[in-house]
Design a protein around this motif. Structure first.
Motif, PDB file in Angstrom:
ATOM      1  N   TYR A   1       0.835  -1.208   0.000  1.00  0.00           N
ATOM      2  CA  TYR A   1       0.000   0.000   0.000  1.00  0.00           C
ATOM      3  C   TYR A   1       0.868   1.256   0.000  1.00  0.00           C
ATOM      4  O   TYR A   1       0.636   2.182  -0.786  1.00  0.00           O
ATOM      5  CB  TYR A   1      -0.915  -0.001   1.222  1.00  0.00           C
ATOM      6  CG  TYR A   1      -1.699   1.278   1.383  1.00  0.00           C
ATOM      7  CD1 TYR A   1      -2.870   1.488   0.653  1.00  0.00           C
ATOM      8  CD2 TYR A   1      -1.262   2.281   2.250  1.00  0.00           C
ATOM      9  CE1 TYR A   1      -3.591   2.667   0.795  1.00  0.00           C
ATOM     10  CE2 TYR A   1      -1.985   3.462   2.397  1.00  0.00           C
ATOM     11  CZ  TYR A   1      -3.140   3.644   1.668  1.00  0.00           C
ATOM     12  OH  TYR A   1      -3.846   4.821   1.809  1.00  0.00           O
ATOM     13  N   TRP A   2       1.870   1.277   0.858  1.00  0.00           N
ATOM     14  CA  TRP A   2       2.706   2.481   0.947  1.00  0.00           C
ATOM     15  C   TRP A   2       3.655   2.605  -0.230  1.00  0.00           C
ATOM     16  O   TRP A   2       4.002   3.729  -0.642  1.00  0.00           O
ATOM     17  CB  TRP A   2       3.443   2.509   2.283  1.00  0.00           C
ATOM     18  CG  TRP A   2       2.502   2.827   3.403  1.00  0.00           C
ATOM     19  CD1 TRP A   2       1.922   1.962   4.274  1.00  0.00           C
ATOM     20  CD2 TRP A   2       1.963   4.119   3.705  1.00  0.00           C
ATOM     21  NE1 TRP A   2       1.069   2.628   5.124  1.00  0.00           N
ATOM     22  CE2 TRP A   2       1.071   3.955   4.794  1.00  0.00           C
ATOM     23  CE3 TRP A   2       2.145   5.397   3.175  1.00  0.00           C
ATOM     24  CZ2 TRP A   2       0.376   5.025   5.351  1.00  0.00           C
ATOM     25  CZ3 TRP A   2       1.460   6.463   3.735  1.00  0.00           C
ATOM     26  CH2 TRP A   2       0.584   6.274   4.809  1.00  0.00           C
ATOM     27  N   LEU A   3       4.063   1.497  -0.820  1.00  0.00           N
ATOM     28  CA  LEU A   3       4.860   1.583  -2.040  1.00  0.00           C
ATOM     29  C   LEU A   3       4.020   2.125  -3.192  1.00  0.00           C
ATOM     30  O   LEU A   3       4.531   2.845  -4.062  1.00  0.00           O
ATOM     31  CB  LEU A   3       5.442   0.217  -2.395  1.00  0.00           C
ATOM     32  CG  LEU A   3       6.636  -0.224  -1.551  1.00  0.00           C
ATOM     33  CD1 LEU A   3       7.011  -1.664  -1.848  1.00  0.00           C
ATOM     34  CD2 LEU A   3       7.837   0.700  -1.766  1.00  0.00           C
ATOM     35  N   ALA A   4       2.738   1.804  -3.196  1.00  0.00           N
ATOM     36  CA  ALA A   4       1.838   2.374  -4.209  1.00  0.00           C
ATOM     37  C   ALA A   4       1.708   3.878  -4.016  1.00  0.00           C
ATOM     38  O   ALA A   4       1.705   4.642  -4.999  1.00  0.00           O
ATOM     39  CB  ALA A   4       0.464   1.703  -4.127  1.00  0.00           C
ATOM     40  N   ARG A   5       1.606   4.328  -2.779  1.00  0.00           N
ATOM     41  CA  ARG A   5       1.542   5.774  -2.515  1.00  0.00           C
ATOM     42  C   ARG A   5       2.827   6.457  -2.951  1.00  0.00           C
ATOM     43  O   ARG A   5       2.800   7.570  -3.497  1.00  0.00           O
ATOM     44  CB  ARG A   5       1.279   6.033  -1.034  1.00  0.00           C
ATOM     45  CG  ARG A   5      -0.103   5.635  -0.561  1.00  0.00           C
ATOM     46  CD  ARG A   5      -0.352   6.129   0.848  1.00  0.00           C
ATOM     47  NE  ARG A   5      -0.501   7.573   0.860  1.00  0.00           N
ATOM     48  CZ  ARG A   5      -1.668   8.209   1.018  1.00  0.00           C
ATOM     49  NH1 ARG A   5      -2.782   7.513   1.168  1.00  0.00           N
ATOM     50  NH2 ARG A   5      -1.722   9.521   1.038  1.00  0.00           N
ATOM     51  N   TRP A   6       3.950   5.784  -2.721  1.00  0.00           N
ATOM     52  CA  TRP A   6       5.242   6.355  -3.150  1.00  0.00           C
ATOM     53  C   TRP A   6       5.295   6.449  -4.674  1.00  0.00           C
ATOM     54  O   TRP A   6       5.722   7.475  -5.226  1.00  0.00           O
ATOM     55  CB  TRP A   6       6.378   5.471  -2.633  1.00  0.00           C
ATOM     56  CG  TRP A   6       7.670   5.698  -3.340  1.00  0.00           C
ATOM     57  CD1 TRP A   6       8.502   6.776  -3.218  1.00  0.00           C
ATOM     58  CD2 TRP A   6       8.288   4.837  -4.311  1.00  0.00           C
ATOM     59  NE1 TRP A   6       9.593   6.635  -4.047  1.00  0.00           N
ATOM     60  CE2 TRP A   6       9.481   5.451  -4.729  1.00  0.00           C
ATOM     61  CE3 TRP A   6       7.937   3.596  -4.847  1.00  0.00           C
ATOM     62  CZ2 TRP A   6      10.326   4.864  -5.670  1.00  0.00           C
ATOM     63  CZ3 TRP A   6       8.773   3.013  -5.781  1.00  0.00           C
ATOM     64  CH2 TRP A   6       9.956   3.652  -6.172  1.00  0.00           C
TER      65      TRP A   6
ATOM     66  N   ARG B   1       7.726   5.701   1.086  1.00  0.00           N
ATOM     67  CA  ARG B   1       8.690   4.603   0.950  1.00  0.00           C
ATOM     68  C   ARG B   1       9.240   4.202   2.317  1.00  0.00           C
ATOM     69  O   ARG B   1       9.475   3.021   2.578  1.00  0.00           O
ATOM     70  CB  ARG B   1       9.820   5.031   0.009  1.00  0.00           C
ATOM     71  CG  ARG B   1      10.799   3.922  -0.308  1.00  0.00           C
ATOM     72  CD  ARG B   1      11.670   4.274  -1.499  1.00  0.00           C
ATOM     73  NE  ARG B   1      12.234   5.609  -1.413  1.00  0.00           N
ATOM     74  CZ  ARG B   1      13.000   6.157  -2.356  1.00  0.00           C
ATOM     75  NH1 ARG B   1      13.256   5.468  -3.474  1.00  0.00           N
ATOM     76  NH2 ARG B   1      13.477   7.373  -2.222  1.00  0.00           N
ATOM     77  N   THR B   2       9.441   5.182   3.184  1.00  0.00           N
ATOM     78  CA  THR B   2       9.885   4.884   4.554  1.00  0.00           C
ATOM     79  C   THR B   2       8.803   4.129   5.309  1.00  0.00           C
ATOM     80  O   THR B   2       9.080   3.144   6.002  1.00  0.00           O
ATOM     81  CB  THR B   2      10.236   6.179   5.296  1.00  0.00           C
ATOM     82  OG1 THR B   2      11.241   6.888   4.562  1.00  0.00           O
ATOM     83  CG2 THR B   2      10.758   5.881   6.687  1.00  0.00           C
ATOM     84  N   PHE B   3       7.557   4.573   5.167  1.00  0.00           N
ATOM     85  CA  PHE B   3       6.445   3.899   5.825  1.00  0.00           C
ATOM     86  C   PHE B   3       6.292   2.462   5.329  1.00  0.00           C
ATOM     87  O   PHE B   3       5.843   1.590   6.069  1.00  0.00           O
ATOM     88  CB  PHE B   3       5.146   4.655   5.573  1.00  0.00           C
ATOM     89  CG  PHE B   3       4.961   5.871   6.427  1.00  0.00           C
ATOM     90  CD1 PHE B   3       6.002   6.401   7.169  1.00  0.00           C
ATOM     91  CD2 PHE B   3       3.737   6.506   6.491  1.00  0.00           C
ATOM     92  CE1 PHE B   3       5.843   7.525   7.961  1.00  0.00           C
ATOM     93  CE2 PHE B   3       3.546   7.629   7.273  1.00  0.00           C
ATOM     94  CZ  PHE B   3       4.608   8.146   8.011  1.00  0.00           C
ATOM     95  N   ALA B   4       6.655   2.226   4.046  1.00  0.00           N
ATOM     96  CA  ALA B   4       6.526   0.891   3.470  1.00  0.00           C
ATOM     97  C   ALA B   4       7.402  -0.121   4.189  1.00  0.00           C
ATOM     98  O   ALA B   4       7.123  -1.324   4.167  1.00  0.00           O
ATOM     99  CB  ALA B   4       6.888   0.912   1.983  1.00  0.00           C
ATOM    100  N   PHE B   5       8.459   0.352   4.817  1.00  0.00           N
ATOM    101  CA  PHE B   5       9.274  -0.537   5.657  1.00  0.00           C
ATOM    102  C   PHE B   5       8.862  -0.461   7.121  1.00  0.00           C
ATOM    103  O   PHE B   5       8.702  -1.481   7.790  1.00  0.00           O
ATOM    104  CB  PHE B   5      10.759  -0.204   5.538  1.00  0.00           C
ATOM    105  CG  PHE B   5      11.584  -0.820   6.637  1.00  0.00           C
ATOM    106  CD1 PHE B   5      11.789  -2.190   6.662  1.00  0.00           C
ATOM    107  CD2 PHE B   5      12.116  -0.046   7.661  1.00  0.00           C
ATOM    108  CE1 PHE B   5      12.520  -2.782   7.693  1.00  0.00           C
ATOM    109  CE2 PHE B   5      12.842  -0.618   8.686  1.00  0.00           C
ATOM    110  CZ  PHE B   5      13.049  -1.989   8.703  1.00  0.00           C
ATOM    111  N   LEU B   6       8.675   0.751   7.651  1.00  0.00           N
ATOM    112  CA  LEU B   6       8.452   0.916   9.083  1.00  0.00           C
ATOM    113  C   LEU B   6       7.161   0.272   9.580  1.00  0.00           C
ATOM    114  O   LEU B   6       7.157  -0.377  10.635  1.00  0.00           O
ATOM    115  CB  LEU B   6       8.449   2.404   9.449  1.00  0.00           C
ATOM    116  CG  LEU B   6       9.806   3.091   9.531  1.00  0.00           C
ATOM    117  CD1 LEU B   6       9.639   4.559   9.915  1.00  0.00           C
ATOM    118  CD2 LEU B   6      10.718   2.376  10.534  1.00  0.00           C
TER     119      LEU B   6
END
Length: 226
Positions: free
Chosen positions: A148-153, A162-167
């Motif tokens: 989901y967060w990689l899609a937002r990135w 992209r940071t959220f996609a890991f955290l």
């Protein structure tokens, strides 16, 4: 035992493939997603051995949950998902982020599942059942958060995404493992609450990205925005 370890993985992959209803990914790319997850398993294993040898430590629930398990696994999975999608022209709608992240996560979960289920001491049908209900869905739902967060990135050009996609997967995974390992009074209720939240939030995120698809027919009106 192999079939028992594989069945929940196949079920998860099939479910996600069906959910991707507007512009499905080519089979070749889906297979690559699974293979990336399989290869990530061996990298995670090697990184775990290196960590143990370089920084000897007592295995406590806190350390195991937040460092040797979730940190290593989610960091490696993030790097592999990022490598899979960063220059991938097939990543052309938001939901694809979840597809690739979950396929890779379940590729990893498949190998991990077979190791546990076929183990001469830990393994068996009881282990297969508990992992089918807890661990395999957990990996898939962590993948939903990452995708989901990689899609937002990718589609919103939000650098923090992209940071959220890991955290976020890392934090969820760490707490997930800690509540399972700590076994303190009240931990079961907290763990069940976390599982319910991951399902609710994961399904909501999938529905949101589907409604943002550029391939969505015009007759299916949606007011959803990023």
């Amino acid at each position: 035992m192999i079939q028992a370890a594989t069945a929940p993985i196949v079920a998860g992959l099939f479910y996600l493939y069906i959910r991707d209803k507007y512009e499905k990914e080519p089979w070749r790319m889906l297979v690559w997603g699974i293979l990336f997850g399989v290869y990530a398993t061996f990298v995670i294993y090697g990184a775990g051995l290196w960590l143990e040898r370089t920084f000897p430590h007592p295995e406590t629930p806190l350390y195991t949950s937040f460092v040797s398990s979730a940190l290593v696994e989610e960091a490696v999975k993030f790097l592999f998902v990022y490598a899979l999608i960063s220059r991938n022209p097939q990543f052309n709608e938001p939901f694809d982020g979840i597809v690739y992240a979950v396929f890779l996560s379940l590729g990893f979960a498949w190998i991990e599942n077979m190791v546990y289920v076929t183990h001469p001491i830990w393994g068996g049908y009881g282990t297969a059942l508990s992992r089918a209900v807890i661990s395999v869905p957990g990996h898939g739902l962590f993948g939903v958060q990452m995708g989901y967060w990689l899609a937002r990135w990718r589609f919103c050009r939000q650098s923090h995404a992209r940071t959220f996609a890991f955290l976020l997967p890392y934090c969820y995974h760490s707490v997930f493992n800690f509540l399972l390992l700590q076994k303190m009074p009240g931990d079961l209720a907290l763990f069940l609450g976390l599982q319910v939240w991951l399902w609710i939030d994961g399904l909501r995120k999938m529905r949101r990205l589907l409604e943002l698809s550029p391939f969505r027919p015009k007759r299916e009106k949606s007011s959803v925005k990023w």
